[in-house]
Design a protein around this motif. Structure first.
Motif, mmCIF file in Angstrom:
data_model
loop_
_atom_site.group_PDB
_atom_site.id
_atom_site.type_symbol
_atom_site.label_atom_id
_atom_site.label_comp_id
_atom_site.label_asym_id
_atom_site.label_seq_id
_atom_site.Cartn_x
_atom_site.Cartn_y
_atom_site.Cartn_z
ATOM 1 N N LEU A 73 -3.739 -30.587 12.948
ATOM 2 C CA LEU A 73 -3.748 -31.499 14.096
ATOM 3 C C LEU A 73 -4.765 -32.617 13.890
ATOM 4 C CD1 LEU A 73 -3.501 -28.882 16.996
ATOM 5 C CD2 LEU A 73 -1.756 -30.566 16.360
ATOM 6 N N ILE A 74 -5.907 -32.278 13.336
ATOM 7 C CA ILE A 74 -6.913 -33.309 13.036
ATOM 8 C C ILE A 74 -6.366 -34.289 12.005
ATOM 9 C CG2 ILE A 74 -9.162 -33.687 11.939
ATOM 10 C CD1 ILE A 74 -10.065 -31.038 13.264
ATOM 11 N N ASP A 75 -5.680 -33.772 11.005
ATOM 12 C CA ASP A 75 -5.083 -34.650 9.995
ATOM 13 C C ASP A 75 -4.110 -35.648 10.626
ATOM 14 O OD1 ASP A 75 -6.484 -33.331 8.031
ATOM 15 O OD2 ASP A 75 -4.790 -32.049 7.422
ATOM 16 N N LEU A 76 -3.446 -35.212 11.689
ATOM 17 C CA LEU A 76 -2.482 -36.080 12.371
ATOM 18 C C LEU A 76 -3.135 -36.986 13.417
ATOM 19 C CD1 LEU A 76 0.385 -33.472 12.916
ATOM 20 C CD2 LEU A 76 0.403 -35.406 11.322
ATOM 21 N N GLY A 77 -4.448 -36.878 13.564
ATOM 22 C CA GLY A 77 -5.146 -37.703 14.551
ATOM 23 C C GLY A 77 -5.122 -37.123 15.953
ATOM 24 N N ARG A 78 -4.640 -35.902 16.095
ATOM 25 C CA ARG A 78 -4.560 -35.264 17.415
ATOM 26 C C ARG A 78 -5.823 -34.431 17.632
ATOM 27 N NH1 ARG A 78 1.192 -32.342 17.344
ATOM 28 N NH2 ARG A 78 0.323 -31.505 19.301
ATOM 29 N N VAL A 79 -6.939 -35.121 17.689
ATOM 30 C CA VAL A 79 -8.243 -34.449 17.739
ATOM 31 C C VAL A 79 -8.415 -33.658 19.029
ATOM 32 C CG1 VAL A 79 -10.740 -34.815 17.766
ATOM 33 C CG2 VAL A 79 -9.298 -36.117 16.180
ATOM 34 N N LYS A 80 -8.050 -34.237 20.158
ATOM 35 C CA LYS A 80 -8.218 -33.535 21.438
ATOM 36 C C LYS A 80 -7.406 -32.247 21.472
ATOM 37 C CE LYS A 80 -9.407 -37.555 24.274
ATOM 38 N NZ LYS A 80 -10.834 -37.148 24.274
ATOM 39 N N ASP A 81 -6.191 -32.287 20.941
ATOM 40 C CA ASP A 81 -5.371 -31.078 20.892
ATOM 41 C C ASP A 81 -6.026 -30.021 20.006
ATOM 42 O OD1 ASP A 81 -3.480 -32.257 22.520
ATOM 43 O OD2 ASP A 81 -2.189 -32.882 20.853
ATOM 44 N N LEU B 139 -7.637 -26.297 21.224
ATOM 45 C CA LEU B 139 -7.183 -25.055 20.593
ATOM 46 C C LEU B 139 -8.367 -24.208 20.138
ATOM 47 C CD1 LEU B 139 -4.379 -23.861 19.694
ATOM 48 C CD2 LEU B 139 -4.852 -24.864 17.455
ATOM 49 N N LEU B 140 -9.403 -24.873 19.664
ATOM 50 C CA LEU B 140 -10.534 -24.160 19.072
ATOM 51 C C LEU B 140 -11.529 -23.637 20.093
ATOM 52 C CD1 LEU B 140 -11.282 -26.639 16.147
ATOM 53 C CD2 LEU B 140 -10.464 -24.290 15.875
ATOM 54 N N GLN B 141 -11.729 -24.379 21.150
ATOM 55 C CA GLN B 141 -12.836 -24.079 22.055
ATOM 56 C C GLN B 141 -12.407 -23.217 23.237
ATOM 57 O OE1 GLN B 141 -13.682 -28.272 22.659
ATOM 58 N NE2 GLN B 141 -15.623 -28.073 21.568
ATOM 59 N N HIS B 142 -13.307 -22.361 23.659
ATOM 60 C CA HIS B 142 -13.150 -21.678 24.934
ATOM 61 C C HIS B 142 -14.539 -21.529 25.542
ATOM 62 C CE1 HIS B 142 -14.579 -18.007 23.003
ATOM 63 N NE2 HIS B 142 -13.589 -18.076 22.129
ATOM 64 N N THR B 143 -14.590 -21.335 26.839
ATOM 65 C CA THR B 143 -15.856 -21.391 27.555
ATOM 66 C C THR B 143 -16.733 -20.177 27.291
ATOM 67 O OG1 THR B 143 -14.746 -22.624 29.302
ATOM 68 C CG2 THR B 143 -16.903 -21.719 29.818
#
Length: 458
Positions: free
Chosen positions: A423-431, A435-439
């Protein structure tokens, strides 16, 4: 921020942006996002951003980034900050910072226990305080990692003789452990290895050889200490004799390495061939021989060695087959590798996943990506999350990153880090970050059985 939460995320690489993806964000020009995440509690972003700022001579700003993490009392943050200060030539400040955090910790475990003691002691030794470091570790001689650090530090402290005395006291005369549960603390065979290191450093090579020669275990982490000692001191005849009797093949490997270094490639080949069948690590010896042959452009011989190894009883293990196919691929002979895999499958009547996945990159190299994808889906394990990761890799390597993402999204949250990277490679950084973070970290599992037993069987 909370120290236990930071530790959980850093240790498990869950609920956070892992180091590899932080690097990818920076490489792809997302420095602002890394900075924002660093200020928002993402430890690996903070550490990498501090390095970036330090490299730009903005050390004050770099330390400000790390200050909130230090304020939690988390030892990992203190150790990392001290490491940066040391890199910047500010060793005294690094020692002072680490000392403060060690002293302020409420418990041994709060600093990370032995890992913290070891890193702090090594920091002291690197900055002219080897005596202090030795004194710090001396009471912990029965802890293997700390004992190893103590022996490393003893030389700088000029206290080799004292270290040798501590080790000798832990080696009962004529003692051999007859089970893994025999000894407590620093086991005698580990003490023997460390004491031999000290003796060699003191120039007492004969004593080191005698010490190692009378003990049963001299191999640790894939190396044989006695063999390495013979090689360092050019005692090749003794190394040859030892290689003929050492059952794991590590001494033979060291002898072959030494001969290759001297330009005697044929001699090294002979060593591997002579000990190969008798070694308890026959497959490993075959791999070492094949790699030696390949290094000297004797690929046909290397392939023949590996084919013979695979055809031996019990030889068709996945890692052995993988080495063989890699040798084919290095010569551009992927079709030959695939033909060999087909033949192996026909002889065995099936192809378990452990062998099946090896054919996928070979097919891709032949321009058969779509066929490889379809073949994977038809495999009995082709609908698993681990199969999906292999398919995604094929697609991404072929420039079809969007398709790779589509495949992995069907199996989320499995393969989270891989999916986020695409997703980062595609520029979809927020997505990717969502996906990675949780509270909060997941609740710890409640064990249904005892977590530790001190008697066999474990």
């Amino acid at each position: 921020m909370d120290a236990s939460d930071l530790e959980h995320r850093a240790r498990t690489r869950s609920g956070c942006i892992p180091p590899a993806l932080v690097s990818r964000l920076l490489e792809l020009g997302h420095a602002k996002e890394v900075e924002r995440q660093a200020l928002g509690g993402e430890w690996f972003c903070a550490l990498e951003w501090a390095r970036v700022l330090g490299g730009q001579d903005r050390q004050v700003e770099a330390l400000e980034v790390l200050d909130p993490y230090l304020a939690t009392g988390w030892w990992t943050a203190a150790a990392a900050t001290a490491g940066l200060l040391e890199e910047w030539g500010r060793g005294e400040e690094a020692v002072a910072l680490a000392r403060t955090h060690m002293a302020s910790a409420r418990s041994y475990a709060e600093t990370g226990g032995g890992l913290a003691l070891e890193s702090f002691a090594r920091l002291l030794a690197r900055n002219g305080l080897a005596d202090d470091a030795f004194d710090l570790l001396r009471p912990h001689i029965d802890d293997w990692p700390l004992a190893h650090a103590l022996i490393d530090i003893a030389q700088a402290a000029g206290r080799d003789e004292e270290a040798a005395g501590l080790l000798a006291a832990r080696i009962p005369a004529g003692h051999e452990c007859d089970s893994p549960w025999c000894c407590r603390g620093l086991e005698p065979h580990l003490a023997v290895g460390l004491l031999a290191t000290v003796h060699e450093r003191q120039g007492r090579v004969e004593e080191a050889v005698a010490l190692l020669s009378t003990h049963q275990f001299t191999s640790v982490n894939g190396r044989d200490q006695l063999a390495d000692l013979f090689a360092r001191h050019d005692r090749i005849d003794e190394l040859r004799a030892y290689a003929d009797t050492e059952p794991l093949g590590y001494a033979a490997q060291r002898l072959a390495e030494l001969l290759e270094e001297r330009g005697d490639v044929d001699g090294a080949i002979t060593v591997y061939r002579r000990v190969g069948q008798g070694s308890l690590r026959r497959g490993n010896t075959a791999v070492e021989l094949a790699r030696l042959l390949a290094r000297h452009d004797r690929y046909d011989d290397a392939i023949e060695v590996m084919r013979t190894s695979v055809d031996a009883p019990g030889g068709a293990e996945d890692w052995i087959v993988d080495v063989l196919c890699t040798l084919y691929a290095e010569q551009g002979r992927q079709p030959d590798a695939l033909a060999w895999l087909d033949d192996l499958k026909a002889r065995r009547g099936k192809e378990e996943w452990e062998l099946f996945w090896i054919r996928l990159p070979l097919m891709a190299a032949c321009g058969r990506v779509d066929e490889a994808v379809e073949l994977t889906r038809a495999h009995p394990e082709g609908t698993t999350s681990y199969a999906a990761e292999h398919v995604a890799t094929l697609l991404a390597d072929a420039g079809r990153t969007e398709d790779a993402v589509t495949v992995l999204e069907q199996y989320a949250p499995a393969n989270t880090t891989t999916l986020a990277g695409y997703l980062i490679d595609l520029g979809r950084v927020k997505d990717a970050l969502a996906l990675l973070q949780h509270t909060h970290p997941p609740s710890p599992a409640v064990p249904t059985t005892r977590l530790w037993l001190d008697e066999p069987p474990f």
